[in-house]
Design a protein around this motif. Structure first.
Motif, PDB file in Angstrom:
ATOM      1  N   GLY A  69      -0.552  76.951 115.193  1.00 10.86           N
ATOM      2  CA  GLY A  69       0.278  77.015 114.367  1.00 10.86           C
ATOM      3  C   GLY A  69       0.702  78.402 113.544  1.00 10.86           C
ATOM      4  N   SER A  70      -0.212  79.200 113.669  1.00  9.79           N
ATOM      5  CA  SER A  70      -0.333  80.640 113.121  1.00  9.79           C
ATOM      6  C   SER A  70       0.265  81.502 114.248  1.00  9.79           C
ATOM      7  N   ASP A  71       0.365  81.075 115.527  1.00  7.75           N
ATOM      8  CA  ASP A  71       1.146  81.899 116.323  1.00  7.75           C
ATOM      9  C   ASP A  71       2.542  81.981 116.403  1.00  7.75           C
ATOM     10  N   ASP A  72       3.346  83.023 116.356  1.00  2.66           N
ATOM     11  CA  ASP A  72       4.810  82.983 115.992  1.00  2.66           C
ATOM     12  C   ASP A  72       5.619  82.108 116.783  1.00  2.66           C
ATOM     13  N   GLN A  73       4.962  82.325 118.228  1.00  2.00           N
ATOM     14  CA  GLN A  73       5.657  81.691 119.187  1.00  2.00           C
ATOM     15  C   GLN A  73       5.737  80.117 119.437  1.00  2.00           C
ATOM     16  N   SER A  74       4.650  79.547 118.221  1.00  2.00           N
ATOM     17  CA  SER A  74       4.207  78.122 118.618  1.00  2.00           C
ATOM     18  C   SER A  74       5.524  77.152 117.966  1.00  2.00           C
ATOM     19  N   TYR A  75       5.610  76.069 118.636  1.00  2.00           N
ATOM     20  CA  TYR A  75       6.670  75.163 118.025  1.00  2.00           C
ATOM     21  C   TYR A  75       6.364  74.699 116.639  1.00  2.00           C
ATOM     22  N   ARG A  76       4.975  74.850 116.403  1.00  2.00           N
ATOM     23  CA  ARG A  76       4.725  74.198 115.115  1.00  2.00           C
ATOM     24  C   ARG A  76       5.282  75.495 114.091  1.00  2.00           C
ATOM     25  N   HIS A  77       4.930  76.575 114.260  1.00  2.00           N
ATOM     26  CA  HIS A  77       5.732  77.925 113.519  1.00  2.00           C
ATOM     27  C   HIS A  77       7.124  77.606 113.321  1.00  2.00           C
ATOM     28  N   PHE A  78       7.713  77.360 114.476  1.00  2.00           N
ATOM     29  CA  PHE A  78       9.289  77.246 114.726  1.00  2.00           C
ATOM     30  C   PHE A  78       9.659  76.312 113.562  1.00  2.00           C
ATOM     31  N   MET A  79       9.113  75.146 113.805  1.00  2.00           N
ATOM     32  CA  MET A  79       9.388  73.895 112.737  1.00  2.00           C
ATOM     33  C   MET A  79       9.197  74.289 111.344  1.00  2.00           C
ATOM     34  N   ASP A  80       7.978  74.791 111.005  1.00  2.00           N
ATOM     35  CA  ASP A  80       7.621  75.325 109.748  1.00  2.00           C
ATOM     36  C   ASP A  80       8.908  76.368 109.233  1.00  2.00           C
ATOM     37  N   THR A  92       4.319  65.627 109.106  1.00  2.00           N
ATOM     38  CA  THR A  92       5.081  66.154 110.323  1.00  2.00           C
ATOM     39  C   THR A  92       4.163  66.496 111.317  1.00  2.00           C
ATOM     40  N   PHE A  93       4.285  65.869 112.605  1.00  2.00           N
ATOM     41  CA  PHE A  93       3.430  65.965 113.708  1.00  2.00           C
ATOM     42  C   PHE A  93       4.067  66.710 114.766  1.00  2.00           C
ATOM     43  N   VAL A  94       3.179  67.644 115.503  1.00  2.00           N
ATOM     44  CA  VAL A  94       3.540  68.590 116.601  1.00  2.00           C
ATOM     45  C   VAL A  94       1.962  68.413 117.279  1.00  2.00           C
ATOM     46  N   PRO A  95       2.002  68.381 118.798  1.00  2.00           N
ATOM     47  CA  PRO A  95       0.735  68.257 119.312  1.00  2.00           C
ATOM     48  C   PRO A  95       0.401  69.572 118.981  1.00  2.00           C
ATOM     49  N   ASN A  96      -1.152  69.473 119.053  1.00  2.00           N
ATOM     50  CA  ASN A  96      -2.077  70.675 118.872  1.00  2.00           C
ATOM     51  C   ASN A  96      -2.206  71.305 119.904  1.00  2.00           C
ATOM     52  N   GLY A  97      -1.546  72.403 120.296  1.00  3.34           N
ATOM     53  CA  GLY A  97      -1.602  73.487 121.473  1.00  3.34           C
ATOM     54  C   GLY A  97      -3.200  73.971 121.618  1.00  3.34           C
ATOM     55  N   LYS A  98      -4.087  74.092 120.562  1.00  2.00           N
ATOM     56  CA  LYS A  98      -5.173  74.495 120.637  1.00  2.00           C
ATOM     57  C   LYS A  98      -6.352  73.368 120.794  1.00  2.00           C
ATOM     58  N   ALA A  99      -5.953  72.352 121.046  1.00  2.00           N
ATOM     59  CA  ALA A  99      -6.998  71.341 121.103  1.00  2.00           C
ATOM     60  C   ALA A  99      -8.046  71.683 121.965  1.00  2.00           C
ATOM     61  N   SER A 100      -9.441  71.379 121.596  1.00  2.65           N
ATOM     62  CA  SER A 100     -10.461  71.727 122.839  1.00  2.65           C
ATOM     63  C   SER A 100     -10.233  70.568 123.923  1.00  2.65           C
ATOM     64  N   ASP A 101     -10.146  69.536 123.714  1.00  5.56           N
ATOM     65  CA  ASP A 101      -9.998  68.558 124.566  1.00  5.56           C
ATOM     66  C   ASP A 101      -8.473  68.094 124.767  1.00  5.56           C
ATOM     67  N   LEU A 102      -7.618  68.473 125.831  1.00  3.07           N
ATOM     68  CA  LEU A 102      -6.582  68.244 125.931  1.00  3.07           C
ATOM     69  C   LEU A 102      -6.084  66.930 125.889  1.00  3.07           C
ATOM     70  N   LYS A 103      -6.842  66.176 126.957  1.00  2.00           N
ATOM     71  CA  LYS A 103      -6.543  64.805 127.289  1.00  2.00           C
ATOM     72  C   LYS A 103      -6.730  63.957 126.114  1.00  2.00           C
ATOM     73  N   GLU A 104      -7.699  64.019 125.075  1.00  2.00           N
ATOM     74  CA  GLU A 104      -7.940  63.427 123.991  1.00  2.00           C
ATOM     75  C   GLU A 104      -6.673  63.714 123.160  1.00  2.00           C
ATOM     76  N   GLU A 105      -6.309  65.022 123.071  1.00  2.00           N
ATOM     77  CA  GLU A 105      -5.287  65.342 122.288  1.00  2.00           C
ATOM     78  C   GLU A 105      -3.829  64.633 122.690  1.00  2.00           C
ATOM     79  N   CYS A 106      -3.514  64.564 123.892  1.00  2.00           N
ATOM     80  CA  CYS A 106      -2.641  63.669 124.424  1.00  2.00           C
ATOM     81  C   CYS A 106      -2.714  62.069 123.975  1.00  2.00           C
ATOM     82  N   GLN A 107      -3.817  61.621 124.023  1.00  2.00           N
ATOM     83  CA  GLN A 107      -4.199  60.169 123.515  1.00  2.00           C
ATOM     84  C   GLN A 107      -3.656  60.193 122.061  1.00  2.00           C
TER      85      GLN A 107
END
Ligand code: PGA
Length: 233
Positions: A69-80, A92-107
């Motif tokens: 979310g703190s990256d200017d190009q992230s979609y979380r930042h765009f929405m904020d 407000t929900f946006v996928p977490n692009g920095k999740a350490s376990d991406l499979k878990e994040e998708c679930q």
């Protein structure tokens, strides 16, 4: 599909906003939201209005892998920046692009979608016909997954980055199966670069090679396009 032709993106944003207001009057509580240049005029209408969204929930389509979310190009930042900072939502929900376990994040994101069924989904369309980041070939039954971005998408999105090498090559995207479960879908497209994809989406066969063509199977889709995007119909 209902096709609404408008003069330009500003008029398109106004039309989409009217439809959202109508939906909210009828009880819509969850908005599926999109990023990119297309919905910017809609978000401008929303933020300029006196409508209260503080009882509403939003579920976004996608996020770049590796950006938080703190990256200017992230979609979380765009929405904020474009919407939530000015018009607070309940959640407000946006996928977490920095999740350490991406499979878990998708679930986790699929669980979010299941517990917040989308009433009105806003969509743009890629020049290659993608919806969300569901690129050509994506399954129509798909749920949230990590996707490889195509060269066409990376090139289209490089304008937001200093150089093309900085554009993430993967993203977490809500799947087409989930998008299709939205009660109502509003797809917007403006400009000549979208004309080919719009023509195929509306008049072409339903095929995974043009992911947006699946919308022909949905019973409540409104397509808002300007004359340039409509020029190949
Ligand atoms: P754009 O992107 O709104 O920036 O054109 C739309 C999309 O790729 O879905």
């Amino acid at each position: 599909m209902e096709i609404i032709r408008v003069k330009d993106a500003v008029q398109g944003g106004k039309k989409a906003f009217e439809l959202i207001q109508e939906g909210m009057e009828k009880g819509a509580k969850v908005l599926g939201l999109a990023t990119g240049s297309t919905p910017e005029t809609l978000y401008a209408e929303m933020t300029a209005s006196d409508i209260d969204f503080s009882h509403m929930t939003s579920v976004n389509l996608d996020e770049y892998v590796g950006l938080g979310g703190s990256d200017d190009q992230s979609y979380r930042h765009f929405m904020d920046v474009h919407l939530f900072d000015k018009k607070p939502f309940a959640e407000t929900f946006v996928p977490n692009g920095k999740a350490s376990d991406l499979k878990e994040e998708c679930q986790r994101y699929d669980d979010v979608i299941a517990s917040h069924p989308v009433d009105i989904q806003i969509l743009g369309i890629g020049q290659n016909g993608h919806i969300g980041f569901n690129e050509p070939g994506a399954s129509f039954e798909g749920t949230t997954s990590v996707v490889d971005l195509t060269e066409s998408t990376i090139n289209a999105n490089k304008r937001y980055f200093d150089k093309v090498e900085d554009v993430p090559t993967t993203a977490i995207s809500m799947g087409i199966g989930s998008i299709m479960r939205s009660k109502k879908i509003i797809l917007m497209a403006f400009g000549e670069v979208k004309a080919g994809a719009i023509q195929k989406m509306i008049e072409g066969p339903i095929t995974n090679e043009l992911p947006a063509s699946v919308l022909q199977n949905h019973n409540d889709v409104v397509v808002i396009i300007d004359e340039a995007a409509a020029s190949k119909l």
